[in-house]
Design an enzyme around this catalytic site. Sequence first.
Site, PDB file in Angstrom:
ATOM      1  N   GLU A 198       0.827  -1.220   0.000  1.00  0.00           N
ATOM      2  CA  GLU A 198       0.000   0.000   0.000  1.00  0.00           C
ATOM      3  C   GLU A 198       0.854   1.260   0.000  1.00  0.00           C
ATOM      4  O   GLU A 198       0.745   2.076   0.905  1.00  0.00           O
ATOM      5  CB  GLU A 198      -0.902  -0.003   1.237  1.00  0.00           C
ATOM      6  CG  GLU A 198      -1.758  -1.240   1.409  1.00  0.00           C
ATOM      7  CD  GLU A 198      -2.337  -1.365   2.819  1.00  0.00           C
ATOM      8  OE1 GLU A 198      -1.935  -0.589   3.709  1.00  0.00           O
ATOM      9  OE2 GLU A 198      -3.186  -2.241   3.007  1.00  0.00           O
ATOM     10  N   GLY A 252       2.063   4.986  -0.792  1.00  0.00           N
ATOM     11  CA  GLY A 252       1.497   6.264  -1.214  1.00  0.00           C
ATOM     12  C   GLY A 252       2.616   7.229  -1.552  1.00  0.00           C
ATOM     13  O   GLY A 252       2.878   7.547  -2.714  1.00  0.00           O
ATOM     14  N   ARG A 312       3.088  20.360   5.556  1.00  0.00           N
ATOM     15  CA  ARG A 312       4.088  19.445   6.098  1.00  0.00           C
ATOM     16  C   ARG A 312       5.180  20.131   6.923  1.00  0.00           C
ATOM     17  O   ARG A 312       5.503  19.643   8.001  1.00  0.00           O
ATOM     18  CB  ARG A 312       4.697  18.569   4.993  1.00  0.00           C
ATOM     19  CG  ARG A 312       3.658  17.668   4.295  1.00  0.00           C
ATOM     20  CD  ARG A 312       4.285  16.633   3.382  1.00  0.00           C
ATOM     21  NE  ARG A 312       5.008  15.643   4.150  1.00  0.00           N
ATOM     22  CZ  ARG A 312       6.304  15.615   4.317  1.00  0.00           C
ATOM     23  NH1 ARG A 312       7.070  16.515   3.730  1.00  0.00           N
ATOM     24  NH2 ARG A 312       6.864  14.699   5.061  1.00  0.00           N
ATOM     25  N   CYS A 341      -1.477  34.044   8.756  1.00  0.00           N
ATOM     26  CA  CYS A 341      -1.224  34.667  10.055  1.00  0.00           C
ATOM     27  C   CYS A 341      -0.922  33.620  11.124  1.00  0.00           C
ATOM     28  O   CYS A 341      -1.729  33.378  12.027  1.00  0.00           O
ATOM     29  CB  CYS A 341      -2.414  35.504  10.458  1.00  0.00           C
ATOM     30  SG  CYS A 341      -2.761  36.755   9.226  1.00  0.00           S
TER      31      CYS A 341
HETATM   32  C1  LIG Z   1      -1.228   6.079   4.961  1.00  0.00           C
HETATM   33  C2  LIG Z   1      -1.322   4.619   4.760  1.00  0.00           C
HETATM   34  C3  LIG Z   1      -0.556   4.001   3.763  1.00  0.00           C
HETATM   35  C4  LIG Z   1       0.433   4.742   2.900  1.00  0.00           C
HETATM   36  O1  LIG Z   1       1.522   5.246   3.586  1.00  0.00           O
HETATM   37  P1  LIG Z   1       2.783   5.840   2.770  1.00  0.00           P
HETATM   38  O2  LIG Z   1       3.749   6.220   3.810  1.00  0.00           O
HETATM   39  O3  LIG Z   1       2.279   7.027   2.006  1.00  0.00           O
HETATM   40  O4  LIG Z   1       3.272   4.773   1.880  1.00  0.00           O
HETATM   41  C5  LIG Z   1      -0.720   2.648   3.582  1.00  0.00           C
HETATM   42  N1  LIG Z   1      -1.574   1.917   4.339  1.00  0.00           N
HETATM   43  C6  LIG Z   1      -2.333   2.489   5.297  1.00  0.00           C
HETATM   44  C7  LIG Z   1      -3.260   1.649   6.079  1.00  0.00           C
HETATM   45  C8  LIG Z   1      -2.236   3.851   5.542  1.00  0.00           C
HETATM   46  O5  LIG Z   1      -2.969   4.410   6.518  1.00  0.00           O
END
Ligand SMILES: *Cc1c(COP(=O)(O)O)cnc(C)c1O
Length: 429
Positions: free
Chosen positions: A285, A287, A324, A355
Amino acid sequence: MHSFHYRDSKLHCEDVDLGRVAQEFGTPLYIYSAGTILDHYRRLDSALASLDHLICYAVKANSNRAILKLFADAGAGFDIVSAGELFRVRAAGGLPDRCTFAGVGKSREEIEYALDQGVYSLNVESEAELDYINQIAGAKNLRAPIALRLNPDVDPHTHEYISTGSHENKFGIALEHAAAVYERAATMSNIRIVGVQMHIGSQITETEPFAEAIRKVSPLVSELKAKYGIEFFSIGGGLGIVYESSLASGSGDWWQASKTALSIQQYINAILPELRELKLKILLEPGRLLAGNAGVLLTRVRYLKQSGQKKFAIVDAGMNDLIRPALYHSYHEIVPVDEPRSSAREKIDVVGPVCESADFFALDREMPELQEGDLLAIMSAGAYGFVMASNYNSRPLPAEAFVHGNKFALIRQRQTFEDLIRGEVGPTF
Ligand SMILES: *Cc1c(COP(=O)(O)O)cnc(C)c1O
């Protein structure tokens, strides 16, 4: 692949001069390289070729429909954390049976929507949630496909706000309780056990936490496979990227630099042997890894200001556009779109117009000498950038644009003042 680099002294994304894009769509402006995103996806996908696997892109990193469509067309699945994200995936043409639904606080409406759409798995984070899903699926007369999210209690050595796999945070079910919870789940008439899931945190730059988590969970995964015939083991996301590059010092290019973090190959080498043993479908998973270095936030210097010993560049992007630095004190490289002619450097704070004292992008940063009107690129803003933007200070959300090869296009319009008050009503008493 060279996604951000100077050509003829102008910063380009792929083959497009970023100055042109800013001229056309204004600033602040997010720009994403479709070629980079696809390249990251394909390299991860081919590194996993020897395993039955599915990459489920973590939608929360960057959920623009154009990006989701890119992944859907490439055959990816999606990791979603809300019904809204599932709606976006559907709108982009993604398939629900490739979606896994995570999150500690799913509502009844969200669970119903996910079941109606037919997601691949609901990833369950507590016994209370398991009972609730069983009850909702019962009312619909179906069996909800579930995986438990396990908390392997490892320290991922990352920022405390993005660490999720130790017992001190709210995520998942403790490893030592997991077998008992699965046993209960197996007795529920409207639950179908399909997998196991974990996710230990984000922006992780070492292989060991990933390998350790897999080692800790694998025996249980094998046991669950034998007992319940589970289909998949999801090892989550969390791969870190490089936020500092050699581009700012005028040498090399962004992409080359980003390869020196934890490389995809190092990561896969560290986890592959253990995973192969399991003979299960492996879900990942990621991102940030896929989208982070594929995007920049373009902003223009509005004013320069000297205050005692300190010098400030006040830019037109703010913490509402990219939070961030304020939230995690995270470092983002900042480079001028017009390559600096001189090698002179000065220390400067790059700050926004909001602000709040937390509204900064860089503090005491060695930068080329800036002029009012200069266009700057805040690098590595492709993940957890726009998705965390807000209307704070009643600032319209920035626009987003896509680059692919020598083409560029708007993928989200800049908000207008009218957008700011849309939906505000009454009061009617
Ligand atoms: C946020 C999240 C991800 C992705 O995390 P990255 O650091 O962006 O790869 C994957 N799985 C779950 C369950 C998440 O909450």
